[in-house]
Enzyme design. Structure first.
Site, PDB file in Angstrom:
ATOM      1  N   GLY A   9     -13.854   3.633  -8.813  1.00  0.00           N
ATOM      2  CA  GLY A   9     -13.077   4.185  -7.765  1.00  0.00           C
ATOM      3  C   GLY A   9     -12.478   2.736  -7.131  1.00  0.00           C
ATOM      4  N   GLY A  11      -9.903   3.188  -4.447  1.00  0.00           N
ATOM      5  CA  GLY A  11      -9.122   3.753  -3.336  1.00  0.00           C
ATOM      6  C   GLY A  11      -9.149   3.026  -2.263  1.00  0.00           C
ATOM      7  N   VAL A  13     -11.794   2.514  -0.052  1.00  0.00           N
ATOM      8  CA  VAL A  13     -12.934   1.414  -0.149  1.00  0.00           C
ATOM      9  C   VAL A  13     -12.869   0.674  -1.224  1.00  0.00           C
ATOM     10  CG1 VAL A  13     -15.537   1.323  -0.063  1.00  0.00           C
ATOM     11  CG2 VAL A  13     -14.400   3.264   1.291  1.00  0.00           C
ATOM     12  N   ARG A  44      -8.468   7.281 -11.600  1.00  0.00           N
ATOM     13  CA  ARG A  44      -8.156   8.420 -12.135  1.00  0.00           C
ATOM     14  C   ARG A  44      -6.673   8.118 -12.934  1.00  0.00           C
ATOM     15  NH1 ARG A  44      -8.254  13.094  -7.755  1.00  0.00           N
ATOM     16  NH2 ARG A  44      -7.353  11.312  -6.815  1.00  0.00           N
ATOM     17  N   ARG A  45      -5.725   7.409 -12.145  1.00  0.00           N
ATOM     18  CA  ARG A  45      -4.478   7.197 -12.499  1.00  0.00           C
ATOM     19  C   ARG A  45      -4.301   5.899 -12.580  1.00  0.00           C
ATOM     20  NH1 ARG A  45      -2.499  10.233  -7.283  1.00  0.00           N
ATOM     21  NH2 ARG A  45      -4.565   9.120  -6.505  1.00  0.00           N
ATOM     22  N   LYS A 204     -24.578  13.400   6.958  1.00  0.00           N
ATOM     23  CA  LYS A 204     -24.988  12.223   7.184  1.00  0.00           C
ATOM     24  C   LYS A 204     -26.228  12.266   7.927  1.00  0.00           C
ATOM     25  CE  LYS A 204     -20.382   9.863   7.762  1.00  0.00           C
ATOM     26  NZ  LYS A 204     -19.276   9.650   8.605  1.00  0.00           N
TER      27      LYS A 204
HETATM   28  N1  LIG Z   1     -12.685   5.951   3.480  1.00  0.00           N
HETATM   29  C1  LIG Z   1     -13.640   5.560   4.232  1.00  0.00           C
HETATM   30  O1  LIG Z   1     -13.433   5.243   5.437  1.00  0.00           O
HETATM   31  C2  LIG Z   1     -15.197   5.894   3.839  1.00  0.00           C
HETATM   32  C3  LIG Z   1     -16.150   5.316   4.702  1.00  0.00           C
HETATM   33  C4  LIG Z   1     -17.480   5.466   4.571  1.00  0.00           C
HETATM   34  C5  LIG Z   1     -17.583   6.455   2.949  1.00  0.00           C
HETATM   35  N2  LIG Z   1     -16.647   6.320   2.173  1.00  0.00           N
HETATM   36  C6  LIG Z   1     -17.107   7.071   1.148  1.00  0.00           C
HETATM   37  O2  LIG Z   1     -16.760   6.333   0.025  1.00  0.00           O
HETATM   38  C7  LIG Z   1     -16.200   6.929  -1.272  1.00  0.00           C
HETATM   39  C8  LIG Z   1     -14.941   6.780  -1.511  1.00  0.00           C
HETATM   40  O3  LIG Z   1     -13.996   6.931  -0.415  1.00  0.00           O
HETATM   41  P1  LIG Z   1     -12.361   6.392  -0.395  1.00  0.00           P
HETATM   42  O4  LIG Z   1     -11.927   6.782   0.919  1.00  0.00           O
HETATM   43  O5  LIG Z   1     -12.481   5.040  -0.981  1.00  0.00           O
HETATM   44  O6  LIG Z   1     -11.859   7.563  -1.480  1.00  0.00           O
HETATM   45  P2  LIG Z   1     -10.239   7.615  -2.170  1.00  0.00           P
HETATM   46  O7  LIG Z   1      -9.240   6.506  -1.119  1.00  0.00           O
HETATM   47  O8  LIG Z   1      -9.653   8.867  -2.221  1.00  0.00           O
HETATM   48  O9  LIG Z   1     -10.515   6.752  -3.702  1.00  0.00           O
HETATM   49  C9  LIG Z   1     -11.045   7.432  -4.669  1.00  0.00           C
HETATM   50  C10 LIG Z   1     -10.961   6.691  -5.790  1.00  0.00           C
HETATM   51  O10 LIG Z   1     -11.843   7.424  -6.838  1.00  0.00           O
HETATM   52  C11 LIG Z   1     -10.763   7.243  -8.322  1.00  0.00           C
HETATM   53  N3  LIG Z   1     -11.242   8.752  -8.742  1.00  0.00           N
HETATM   54  C12 LIG Z   1     -11.191  10.023  -8.262  1.00  0.00           C
HETATM   55  N4  LIG Z   1     -11.686  10.594  -9.430  1.00  0.00           N
HETATM   56  C13 LIG Z   1     -11.930   9.853 -10.347  1.00  0.00           C
HETATM   57  C14 LIG Z   1     -12.562  10.076 -11.758  1.00  0.00           C
HETATM   58  N5  LIG Z   1     -12.698  11.148 -12.276  1.00  0.00           N
HETATM   59  N6  LIG Z   1     -12.816   8.760 -12.606  1.00  0.00           N
HETATM   60  C15 LIG Z   1     -12.638   7.650 -12.123  1.00  0.00           C
HETATM   61  N7  LIG Z   1     -12.036   7.448 -10.786  1.00  0.00           N
HETATM   62  C16 LIG Z   1     -11.724   8.393  -9.866  1.00  0.00           C
HETATM   63  C17 LIG Z   1      -9.531   7.392  -7.536  1.00  0.00           C
HETATM   64  O11 LIG Z   1      -8.655   7.008  -8.514  1.00  0.00           O
HETATM   65  P3  LIG Z   1      -7.036   7.001  -8.301  1.00  0.00           P
HETATM   66  O12 LIG Z   1      -7.041   5.557  -7.228  1.00  0.00           O
HETATM   67  O13 LIG Z   1      -6.369   6.593  -9.625  1.00  0.00           O
HETATM   68  O14 LIG Z   1      -6.757   8.219  -7.704  1.00  0.00           O
HETATM   69  C18 LIG Z   1      -9.769   6.373  -6.336  1.00  0.00           C
HETATM   70  O15 LIG Z   1      -9.461   5.056  -6.753  1.00  0.00           O
HETATM   71  C19 LIG Z   1     -16.594   8.282  -0.656  1.00  0.00           C
HETATM   72  O16 LIG Z   1     -17.843   8.597  -1.113  1.00  0.00           O
HETATM   73  C20 LIG Z   1     -16.606   8.328   0.590  1.00  0.00           C
HETATM   74  O17 LIG Z   1     -17.257   9.533   1.375  1.00  0.00           O
HETATM   75  C21 LIG Z   1     -15.524   6.228   2.415  1.00  0.00           C
END
Ligand SMILES: NC(=O)c1ccc[n+]([C@@H]2O[C@H](COP(=O)([O-])OP(=O)(O)OC[C@H]3O[C@@H](n4cnc5c(N)ncnc54)[C@H](OP(=O)(O)O)[C@@H]3O)[C@@H](O)[C@H]2O)c1
EC number: 1.1.1.3
Length: 430
Positions: A9, A11, A13, A44-45, A204
């Site tokens: 991932g 994205g 984070v 993913r992309r 949580k």
């Molecule tokens: N965002 C926050 O503030 C925050 C805070 C605490 C915890 N978290 C946790 O951190 C985790 C990530 O959150 P995020 O906000 O960073 O999510 P996000 O921005 O949606 O990023 C998800 C990433 O995973 C990739 N992905 C999705 N499906 C995939 C697959 N099948 N194979 C490989 N890669 C794949 C996506 O690829 P693409 O980029 O190519 O689409 C993207 O890079 C989650 O568990 C979330 O609960 C997030």
């Protein structure tokens, strides 16, 4: 020797994890005792624009191949959701890698499988970022407080709902206006369900309760209520009485210590309580323990860089363990306490009733509370004539007794409506 990290991932984070690993490479190497190297980044992309510079040669869509590569030491999962995250974590552990994850949804739904795989493969599983973003909480609870007995954990663990409730409190806005503002500022998603209905906080709460009480807890064990029904009037009425409404995650041991409750719901807390000062999208968790007394953890509960800070801390811990040939703490469920039903929860309640303006109304209402053994602490009459409202605050009572009282009140001809019912938390030992 370098330790190789596979990142799943990239994205919000993940991109910040890449940036920090690059920018702080020398410091991280000095702190660990050996350099870290990014072995690959699964996404993913492939063509998507990233918030940070990632060597395109590192990107792959074959996450499974990446996590099982022989040269990878640590797998960091920041994809989110149940699948494919779970299968990838299991594949990583089954091929001997230690794992860092921020995935609250997976840990709350199926923590048993993931922790089980860590144990059977003698792998580390670190997840500081899964609860309250940057705030050090999992490690303090699992390690620093391992010698204490936690009685209660009371937390604001969802920044979106805290932002909305804070706006409602400070400006008198309605729920929908405050939600719209949160969406415009990027604090709320286009589909805010997971936040405003309390699902995110419930995941949580399950993780926190499991650690605090050394028992297995899943999201299904958590009593959950969201904030969509909170009105500007509820907020104003709380304010007038010296309270503020917060969405709380509450994990509390029963008085006999044999069970505990886990719940997420809006509640009134006194404006003097430390959690009342947690404004905007900040998170804070208040812990009450036998010997430590009261502790509070406060900070940014989300966002790319803050969450990546917690992920990096875990990567360093796992790397140090690998070099030392040691393992961090495994899941601890030895106490095996039961989660008691919501009806057994003991707390105080704020109840607003729309009542007929007739003599004897108060006596009949008070009698209905007394029948269920719910004693009243204060009664206030607001308005006159047809607009009269009775506002009652009870002493401590069970949720079951309060529900029975409300059922009885709804059947009284003098009660036109039960306008609102809110739990009151954070006072004394409640
Ligand atoms: N965002 C926050 O503030 C925050 C805070 C605490 C915890 N978290 C946790 O951190 C985790 C990530 O959150 P995020 O906000 O960073 O999510 P996000 O921005 O949606 O990023 C998800 C990433 O995973 C990739 N992905 C999705 N499906 C995939 C697959 N099948 N194979 C490989 N890669 C794949 C996506 O690829 P693409 O980029 O190519 O689409 C993207 O890079 C989650 O568990 C979330 O609960 C997030």
């Amino acid at each position: 020797m370098t330790l190789k990290v596979a990142l799943l991932g990239c994205g919000v984070v993940g991109s910040q994890v890449v940036r920090l690993m690059q920018e702080q490479a020398d410091d991280l190497a000095a702190r660990i005792g050996t350099p870290l190297e990014l072995a690959g980044v699964a996404v993913r992309r492939l063509g998507r624009r990233r918030d940070t510079d990632v060597d395109p040669a590192l990107l792959t869509t074959d996450a499974e191949a990446l996590v099982t590569r022989d040269d990878v030491d640590i797998v960091v999962e920041v994809i989110g959701g149940i699948e494919p995250a779970r299968s990838l974590i299991l594949a990583a552990m089954n091929s001997g890698k230690s794992v860092v994850t921020a995935n609250k949804a997976l840990l709350a739904e199926d923590g048993a499988t993931v922790h089980g795989a860590a144990r059977s493969n003698n792998a580390d599983l670190y997840f500081e970022a899964a609860v309250a973003g940057a705030i050090p909480l999992i490690r303090p609870l699992r390690e620093s407080m391992a010698g204490d007995r936690v009685h209660r954990v009371l937390g604001i663990v969802n920044g979106t709902t805290n932002y909305i409730l804070d706006k409602m409190d400070s400006s008198g806005a309605s729920f929908s206006d405050a939600l719209e503002e949160a969406q415009a500022l990027g604090y709320a998603e286009a589909d805010p369900t997971a936040d405003v209905e309390g699902f995110d906080a419930a995941a949580k709460a399950a993780i926190l309760a499991g650690i605090a009480f050394h028992s297995r807890v899943t999201a299904a064990d958590v009593h959950r209520e969201g904030i969509t029904e909170i009105t500007a009037t509820d907020v104003a009425s709380a304010k007038a009485m010296g309270y503020v409404i917060k969405l709380l995650a509450i994990c509390a041991r029963s008085e006999d210590g044999r069970s505990f409750g886990v719940r997420v719901h809006p509640a009134m807390i006194p404006r003097t309580h430390p959690l009342a000062g947690v404004r905007e999208a900040y998170n804070a968790v208040f812990v009450e323990a036998e010997s430590a007394g009261q502790l509070m953890f406060y900070g940014a509960g989300a966002g790319g860089a803050p969450t990546a800070s917690a992920v990096l801390g875990d990567i360093v811990a796992v790397a140090r363990n690998l070099l030392a040939g040691a393992r961090g703490p495994a899941e601890s469920t030895y106490a095996d306490l039961v989660v008691h039903p919501m009806g057994e929860t003991v707390t105080r309640y704020h109840v607003s009733l729309d009542v007929a303006d007739k003599p004897g109304v108060l006596a009949r209402v008070a009698d209905m509370f007394a029948k269920q053994d719910v004693s009243i602490q204060t009664v206030l009459q607001e308005g006159h004539g047809d607009d009269a409202q009775l506002v009652l605050v009870t002493h401590r009572a069970t949720d079951a007794a309060l529900s029975a009282t409300l059922e009885g009140l709804r059947e009284l001809d003098i009660v036109r409506d039960v306008v609102s019912v809110m739990r009151v938390e954070g006072e004394g030992a409640s």
